[in-house]
Design an enzyme around this catalytic site. Structure first.
Site, PDB file in Angstrom:
ATOM      1  N   ARG A 243       2.291   0.671   9.238  1.00 47.52           N
ATOM      2  CA  ARG A 243       1.987   1.171   8.122  1.00 47.52           C
ATOM      3  C   ARG A 243       1.959   2.774   7.722  1.00 47.52           C
ATOM      4  O   ARG A 243       2.314   3.229   6.976  1.00 47.52           O
ATOM      5  CB  ARG A 243       0.720   0.550   7.413  1.00 47.52           C
ATOM      6  CG  ARG A 243       1.109  -1.023   6.801  1.00 47.52           C
ATOM      7  CD  ARG A 243       0.188  -1.843   6.440  1.00 47.52           C
ATOM      8  NE  ARG A 243       0.797  -3.146   5.952  1.00 47.52           N
ATOM      9  CZ  ARG A 243      -0.085  -4.229   5.948  1.00 47.52           C
ATOM     10  NH1 ARG A 243      -1.345  -4.153   6.307  1.00 47.52           N
ATOM     11  NH2 ARG A 243       0.471  -5.205   5.214  1.00 47.52           N
ATOM     12  N   GLU A 363       6.202  -3.660   3.181  1.00 43.62           N
ATOM     13  CA  GLU A 363       5.373  -3.799   4.123  1.00 43.62           C
ATOM     14  C   GLU A 363       3.839  -3.949   3.576  1.00 43.62           C
ATOM     15  O   GLU A 363       2.771  -3.244   3.914  1.00 43.62           O
ATOM     16  CB  GLU A 363       5.469  -2.401   5.201  1.00 43.62           C
ATOM     17  CG  GLU A 363       6.717  -2.568   5.883  1.00 43.62           C
ATOM     18  CD  GLU A 363       6.551  -1.829   7.259  1.00 43.62           C
ATOM     19  OE1 GLU A 363       5.455  -1.851   7.797  1.00 43.62           O
ATOM     20  OE2 GLU A 363       7.662  -1.480   7.636  1.00 43.62           O
TER      21      GLU A 363
HETATM   22  C1  LIG Z   1      14.126  -2.714   0.102  1.00 44.34           C
HETATM   23  C2  LIG Z   1      13.141  -3.724   0.541  1.00 44.34           C
HETATM   24  C3  LIG Z   1      13.043  -3.941   2.044  1.00 44.34           C
HETATM   25  C4  LIG Z   1      12.532  -4.941   2.630  1.00 44.34           C
HETATM   26  N1  LIG Z   1      12.725  -5.155   4.150  1.00 44.34           N
HETATM   27  C5  LIG Z   1      11.779  -6.126   4.625  1.00 44.34           C
HETATM   28  C6  LIG Z   1      12.197  -6.478   6.020  1.00 44.34           C
HETATM   29  O1  LIG Z   1      12.852  -5.531   6.754  1.00 44.34           O
HETATM   30  N2  LIG Z   1      11.499  -7.583   6.259  1.00 44.34           N
HETATM   31  C7  LIG Z   1      10.945  -8.277   5.755  1.00 44.34           C
HETATM   32  O2  LIG Z   1      10.177  -9.385   6.292  1.00 44.34           O
HETATM   33  N3  LIG Z   1      10.651  -8.215   4.390  1.00 44.34           N
HETATM   34  C8  LIG Z   1      11.208  -7.146   3.847  1.00 44.34           C
HETATM   35  N4  LIG Z   1      10.928  -6.849   2.632  1.00 44.34           N
HETATM   36  C9  LIG Z   1      10.133  -7.545   1.695  1.00 44.34           C
HETATM   37  C10 LIG Z   1       8.853  -7.076   1.202  1.00 44.34           C
HETATM   38  O3  LIG Z   1       7.926  -6.997   2.085  1.00 44.34           O
HETATM   39  C11 LIG Z   1       8.385  -7.893   0.118  1.00 44.34           C
HETATM   40  O4  LIG Z   1       9.055  -7.839  -1.073  1.00 44.34           O
HETATM   41  C12 LIG Z   1       6.787  -7.666  -0.351  1.00 44.34           C
HETATM   42  O5  LIG Z   1       6.073  -8.076   0.887  1.00 44.34           O
HETATM   43  C13 LIG Z   1       6.492  -8.477  -1.607  1.00 44.34           C
HETATM   44  O6  LIG Z   1       6.804  -9.497  -1.785  1.00 44.34           O
HETATM   45  P1  LIG Z   1       7.492 -10.308  -2.824  1.00 44.34           P
HETATM   46  O7  LIG Z   1       8.640  -9.549  -3.193  1.00 44.34           O
HETATM   47  O8  LIG Z   1       7.702 -11.714  -2.488  1.00 44.34           O
HETATM   48  O9  LIG Z   1       6.379 -10.050  -4.101  1.00 44.34           O
HETATM   49  P2  LIG Z   1       5.288 -11.081  -4.310  1.00 44.34           P
HETATM   50  O10 LIG Z   1       4.415 -11.261  -3.138  1.00 44.34           O
HETATM   51  O11 LIG Z   1       5.785 -12.430  -5.209  1.00 44.34           O
HETATM   52  O12 LIG Z   1       4.304 -10.254  -5.250  1.00 44.34           O
HETATM   53  C14 LIG Z   1       4.691 -10.005  -6.691  1.00 44.34           C
HETATM   54  C15 LIG Z   1       3.422  -9.037  -7.366  1.00 44.34           C
HETATM   55  O13 LIG Z   1       2.473  -9.880  -7.249  1.00 44.34           O
HETATM   56  C16 LIG Z   1       1.389  -9.224  -6.638  1.00 44.34           C
HETATM   57  N5  LIG Z   1       0.696  -9.903  -6.069  1.00 44.34           N
HETATM   58  C17 LIG Z   1       0.770 -10.899  -5.127  1.00 44.34           C
HETATM   59  N6  LIG Z   1      -0.234 -11.664  -4.584  1.00 44.34           N
HETATM   60  C18 LIG Z   1      -1.570 -11.077  -5.049  1.00 44.34           C
HETATM   61  C19 LIG Z   1      -2.831 -10.970  -4.907  1.00 44.34           C
HETATM   62  N7  LIG Z   1      -3.212 -11.905  -3.931  1.00 44.34           N
HETATM   63  N8  LIG Z   1      -3.533 -10.194  -5.638  1.00 44.34           N
HETATM   64  C20 LIG Z   1      -3.009  -9.198  -6.362  1.00 44.34           C
HETATM   65  N9  LIG Z   1      -1.666  -8.980  -6.575  1.00 44.34           N
HETATM   66  C21 LIG Z   1      -0.788 -10.109  -5.888  1.00 44.34           C
HETATM   67  C22 LIG Z   1       2.059  -8.075  -5.842  1.00 44.34           C
HETATM   68  O14 LIG Z   1       1.344  -6.924  -5.196  1.00 44.34           O
HETATM   69  C23 LIG Z   1       3.293  -7.744  -6.455  1.00 44.34           C
HETATM   70  O15 LIG Z   1       3.079  -6.968  -7.660  1.00 44.34           O
HETATM   71  C24 LIG Z   1      11.809  -5.900   1.842  1.00 44.34           C
HETATM   72  C25 LIG Z   1      11.444  -5.625   0.303  1.00 44.34           C
HETATM   73  C26 LIG Z   1      12.227  -4.322  -0.126  1.00 44.34           C
HETATM   74  C27 LIG Z   1      12.501  -4.532  -1.744  1.00 44.34           C
END
Ligand SMILES: Cc1cc2nc3c(=O)[nH]c(=O)nc-3n(C[C@H](O)[C@H](O)[C@H](O)COP(=O)(O)OP(=O)(O)OC[C@H]3O[C@@H](n4cnc5c(N)ncnc54)[C@H](O)[C@@H]3O)c2cc1C
Length: 379
Positions: A243, A363
């Protein structure tokens, strides 16, 4: 004692990364963004001069740089293009769990591979149904004799189309949540490993982000990285280590936005004077400077902690959250300072704004960082 003086080695590293950014990244960044193309020759060039896999231990051919140096280098690369920098840094994300939990044989084979040739690798927790909620992942592993068979789908995986191997998190039973999660090192050439759709992204378009299909993938037992129940902790510890780098990336994006904004504010005139003489424009520039400096101090402290064995997830989360949110605001303000010119691709700031957004998402989103921080503060 606190010392903000950089060592000669740190200065040399920053100098090398800065020169590489100027000569190799900035000239291609806009075109790679337009084409959504990762410049493999830039990756190879960065690898040749030691800007990839920097934290890999010396026993496996790595430079064994500290987290602080890795973060400083990241800031430099992100100044040129945080998309290209993200793909370079994804190697560090994937090598970290092996560094933390790998057997000697795994380290020799998989870390050794990274330092003997310029290969890209990936780290995969995220799935269509599990992003923030890592414990909700459903990619399954079953034991077949001594080996494991993996089935599932990962998504949003940086470098997935190009990776030579992946660190994959999977569960023995989704109902067990974090208690069922294990981690594996999965070679790209195993039958059933298939990179899928490449995402057409808003920003960081030079970085490859794709789906990864795992269909009946037979993983040999020696590639088990963390057994059932230990995988979740390993994933969290990895994020804790990486991070500060996201905050460093945010600092690079902000420094670029600030430099571009200052140059433009001195040149563009309205009402007979350069816009930099209007106090409301000055306020935006001052805020950029404050946010940049504070982000840098936070990532340096978080990285310093890691280098000195101080486990402080709160400071790592402060750095990631503050850095990402600051980069977003700073790049929005940069577009504002450029006025209409900020809204077109002819000028560099709209790309910075699009690139910054994902810093608040990957992340661990900014919301998740706040949850981590609050949980630790209220404990
Ligand atoms: C360009 C890019 C590169 C990436 N690279 C990698 C990689 O190399 N490896 C990997 O494993 N992943 C990777 N990711 C995935 C990334 O880590 C996830 O997109 C991220 O963790 C969010 O998960 P999600 O997209 O499923 O959103 P969700 O978990 O569905 O969240 C949606 C929204 O709800 C909010 N939210 C969720 N839970 C809570 C809570 N308990 N309280 C308050 N708010 C909440 C979130 O903050 C967000 O605003 C990548 C993503 C992108 C866009």
């Amino acid at each position: 004692m606190i010392d903000f003086e950089l060592s000669e080695e740190q200065k040399a590293l920053i100098d090398t990364a800065r020169r590489f950014t100027k000569e190799r990244i900035i000239p291609v960044a806009a075109q790679c963004d337009r084409d959504a193309r990762f410049p493999m020759d830039v990756f190879q060039g960065a690898w040749e001069i030691g800007l990839v896999n920097c934290t890999c231990p010396a026993e496996y051919g790595g430079a064994a740089l500290g987290e602080l140096e890795n973060a400083m280098m990241t800031e430099e690369l992100a100044y040129g293009c945080s998309g290209i920098q993200t793909s370079i840094l994804a190697n560090t994300l994937a090598l970290t769990p092996i560094k933390l939990a790998g057997t000697e044989e795994q380290k020799k084979k998989y870390l050794g591979m990274l330092t003997s040739e310029p290969v890209m690798v990936s780290y995969a927790t995220t799935e269509p149904g599990a992003g923030s909620d890592v414990a909700g992942l459903t990619t399954r592993f079953t034991q077949h004799g001594d080996d494991y068979v993996l089935n599932g789908q990962k998504c949003w995986i940086t470098n997935a189309s190009y990776a030579r191997w992946y660190v994959i998190f999977a569960t023995s039973d989704p109902a067990l949540r974090h208690k069922g999660i294990a981690a594996f090192i999965v070679d790209r050439d195993l039958p059933g490993v298939r990179p899928g759709k490449k995402e057409d992204k808003l920003g960081q378009r030079a970085s490859d982000t794709a789906v990864l299909h795992l269909d009946d993938v037979k993983v040999p037992k020696e590639n088990l990285l963390a057994p059932s129940g230990a995988g979740f902790k390993l994933a969290m510890e990895t994020f804790n280590q990486t991070r500060p780098d996201i905050a460093a990336s945010a600092a690079g994006v902000m420094r670029r936005a600030l430099d571009e904004s200052v140059a433009y504010a001195k040149e563009r005139k309205t009402f007979g004077v350069p816009i930099g003489q209007h106090q409301l424009v000055q306020a935006m520039i001052a805020d950029m400077g404050i946010k940049l400096e504070a982000t840098r101090l936070l990532y340096q402290k978080a990285a310093y902690n890691l280098d000195h064995g101080v486990r402080d997830a709160t400071v790592s989360a402060y750095a990631k959250c503050f850095g990402a949110d600051s980069a977003m605001q700073t790049t929005i303000d940069a577009v504002q300072i450029f006025g209409g010119n900020g809204y077109v691709k002819e000028y560099p700031v709209e790309k910075l704004m699009r690139d910054a957004k994902v810093l608040q998402i990957y992340e661990g989103t900014s919301q998740i960082q706040r949850l981590v921080i609050a949980r630790n503060l209220l404990a």
